[in-house]
Write a protein that holds these residues in place. Sequence first.
Motif, short mmCIF file in Angstrom:
data_model
loop_
_atom_site.label_atom_id
_atom_site.label_comp_id
_atom_site.label_asym_id
_atom_site.label_seq_id
_atom_site.Cartn_x
_atom_site.Cartn_y
_atom_site.Cartn_z
N PRO A 111 37.82 44.03 54.02
CA PRO A 111 37.71 44.14 52.55
C PRO A 111 36.30 43.87 52.05
O PRO A 111 35.60 43.00 52.57
N TYR A 112 35.90 44.61 51.03
CA TYR A 112 34.66 44.32 50.33
C TYR A 112 34.89 43.13 49.39
O TYR A 112 35.98 42.97 48.83
N LEU A 113 33.84 42.33 49.20
CA LEU A 113 33.93 41.19 48.29
C LEU A 113 34.29 41.64 46.88
O LEU A 113 35.06 40.98 46.17
N PHE A 114 33.74 42.78 46.46
CA PHE A 114 34.03 43.29 45.11
C PHE A 114 35.52 43.58 44.96
O PHE A 114 36.13 43.27 43.93
N SER A 115 36.13 44.17 46.01
CA SER A 115 37.56 44.49 45.94
C SER A 115 38.39 43.23 45.82
O SER A 115 39.35 43.16 45.04
N LEU A 116 38.04 42.21 46.61
CA LEU A 116 38.77 40.95 46.54
C LEU A 116 38.64 40.31 45.16
O LEU A 116 39.62 39.79 44.60
N ALA A 117 37.42 40.36 44.59
CA ALA A 117 37.20 39.80 43.26
C ALA A 117 37.98 40.58 42.20
O ALA A 117 38.60 39.99 41.31
N ALA A 118 37.96 41.91 42.31
CA ALA A 118 38.64 42.74 41.32
C ALA A 118 40.15 42.50 41.33
O ALA A 118 40.78 42.33 40.28
N TYR A 119 40.74 42.47 42.52
CA TYR A 119 42.19 42.27 42.59
C TYR A 119 42.58 40.84 42.26
O TYR A 119 43.69 40.59 41.75
N SER A 120 41.71 39.88 42.55
CA SER A 120 41.97 38.50 42.12
C SER A 120 42.01 38.41 40.60
O SER A 120 42.87 37.74 40.02
N VAL A 172 45.94 26.99 32.61
CA VAL A 172 47.13 27.32 33.40
C VAL A 172 46.85 28.50 34.32
O VAL A 172 47.22 28.50 35.51
N THR A 173 46.17 29.54 33.79
CA THR A 173 45.85 30.71 34.59
C THR A 173 44.96 30.35 35.77
O THR A 173 45.18 30.81 36.91
N ALA A 174 43.95 29.53 35.51
CA ALA A 174 43.02 29.13 36.58
C ALA A 174 43.74 28.36 37.67
O ALA A 174 43.56 28.62 38.87
N VAL A 175 44.59 27.41 37.27
CA VAL A 175 45.31 26.60 38.26
C VAL A 175 46.25 27.46 39.09
O VAL A 175 46.27 27.39 40.33
N LEU A 176 47.05 28.29 38.42
CA LEU A 176 48.01 29.12 39.14
C LEU A 176 47.31 30.16 40.01
O LEU A 176 47.79 30.48 41.11
N SER A 177 46.18 30.68 39.55
CA SER A 177 45.43 31.65 40.35
C SER A 177 44.91 31.03 41.64
O SER A 177 45.00 31.62 42.72
N PRO A 430 45.38 39.43 46.14
CA PRO A 430 45.47 38.46 47.24
C PRO A 430 46.04 37.12 46.80
O PRO A 430 45.44 36.07 46.99
N MET A 431 47.20 37.20 46.16
CA MET A 431 47.87 35.99 45.64
C MET A 431 49.36 36.06 45.97
O MET A 431 49.93 37.14 46.10
N ARG A 432 49.94 34.87 46.10
CA ARG A 432 51.40 34.74 46.17
C ARG A 432 51.81 33.50 45.38
O ARG A 432 51.35 32.40 45.67
N LEU A 433 52.67 33.72 44.39
CA LEU A 433 53.23 32.63 43.58
C LEU A 433 54.74 32.79 43.54
O LEU A 433 55.25 33.82 43.10
#
Length: 448
Positions: A111-120, A172-177, A430-433
């Motif tokens: 993965p490109y860093l940009f892709s990871l940042a965008a999807y995050s 809340v968004t920052a913590v959950l992310s 790249p998250m799972r909640l």
Amino acid sequence: MTLFKQLSLGSKAALAALMVFVSMIISRSFLAETLELRPWRWLFHLQVALFVNLLMLVGSFYIWRSTVSNLGHSLTRQSLCFQLWKLAIMVFLALAHSSFLTMLFLVAEEPYLFSLAAYSCLGAYIIMLFFLCVLGGMEQAYQLLAWRSSRMVGSLDKSQKPLLRPILVVIVTAVLSVVGLLNAAQPPIVKTVRVPIHQLPSSMNDLRIVLLSDIHLGPTVGRTKMEMFVRMVNALQPDITVIVGDLSDSKASVLQTAVAPLGQLRARLGTYFVTGNHEYYTSDVSNWFALLESLQVKPLHNENVKISASQAQHGGDGDSEDWICLAGVDDIEADKWQYSGHGMDLVKALEGCSADHTTILLAHQPLAAKRALQERPDINLILSGHTHAGQIFPLNVAVYLLNPFFAGLYQVGQTTFVYVSPGTAYYGIPMRLGSRAEITELILQRLP
């Protein structure tokens, strides 16, 4: 035209999304029959991306109004802090919107860093929008109740009220992310499930099947994760390994090196694959079949294999009575993408699989599992994926409501089971909640 100019930006975006949606219907109903297949698929992909981004634009205007515009009444608009805050929200929204473009243009072995940042940012966008709507709804409900009871809403300083909601939501968004990112970064758990199987040959008692699903090689999942999955599977020493769809999100030529570790899978009686909906989104299913076969992974394209305790035989009736039937069907969305010769064909897939023998079916979507059981209730075990167990909150609720089976083991009748994998990796974000990636070890146990 005058009425259109008077609409808010969010309303204009919603109207544009509606127009794109109508164009998608026209494309599916008429252009699919007149355009060549490849140009039509590209057109439809672009229409879908545009439609999703326009819908997101409605949410983006709401986020901007809630976190930036409303703060102008409480903060000095020319202050450095306010300008930096505006820039941060702008970059955040831009990255979230660009995530879908990375699927088309930024896919490689890793993965490109940009892709990871965008999807995050896309994951954080979903969480933030949800909580802004919830808190906004609660605030409106409180004001309505206060008005009906003839009380003034003055318990909070009005100059502070615009600050409270966005600050709370951002925290809340920052913590959950962060929690979601850390959870998804962990290796998948290995879950062992024992399944009682009617008519299982005694020689195949305790047969071990390792189930993988929804790896989604693409902009945020690459070769490193694939190598980890292969090591974990081989450590289990399976008799059979199955991959029930959504292995990839791009063309075989682009991901050839990323998927190469699959060739190192070691399963005594073979490794098998069925398509998911995302294989058809790539418009490259035939090349994926060829690539997987070169890696000793057998695609089950509406077909089956007869597996005994010592070998697997493709087609035929088996040389003895001591075998099980492992069948696979194409994903149910193949027809929507105009794939000639593809689409769920249960009759063809189960040809030669009698009710006197154990039958195991690989079907990517739980809806396909439900349809299969309606037609052939004698199937002993169906292995599916697709749902990701919702992957992140609040999508879990919608996924649960839209699928007949959500995640885990279900017993249907006295002799039939359905197992739905929550996925071995994740799709895009790249998250799972509220869910966890999983490699499933199924141990089949013979019923007396």
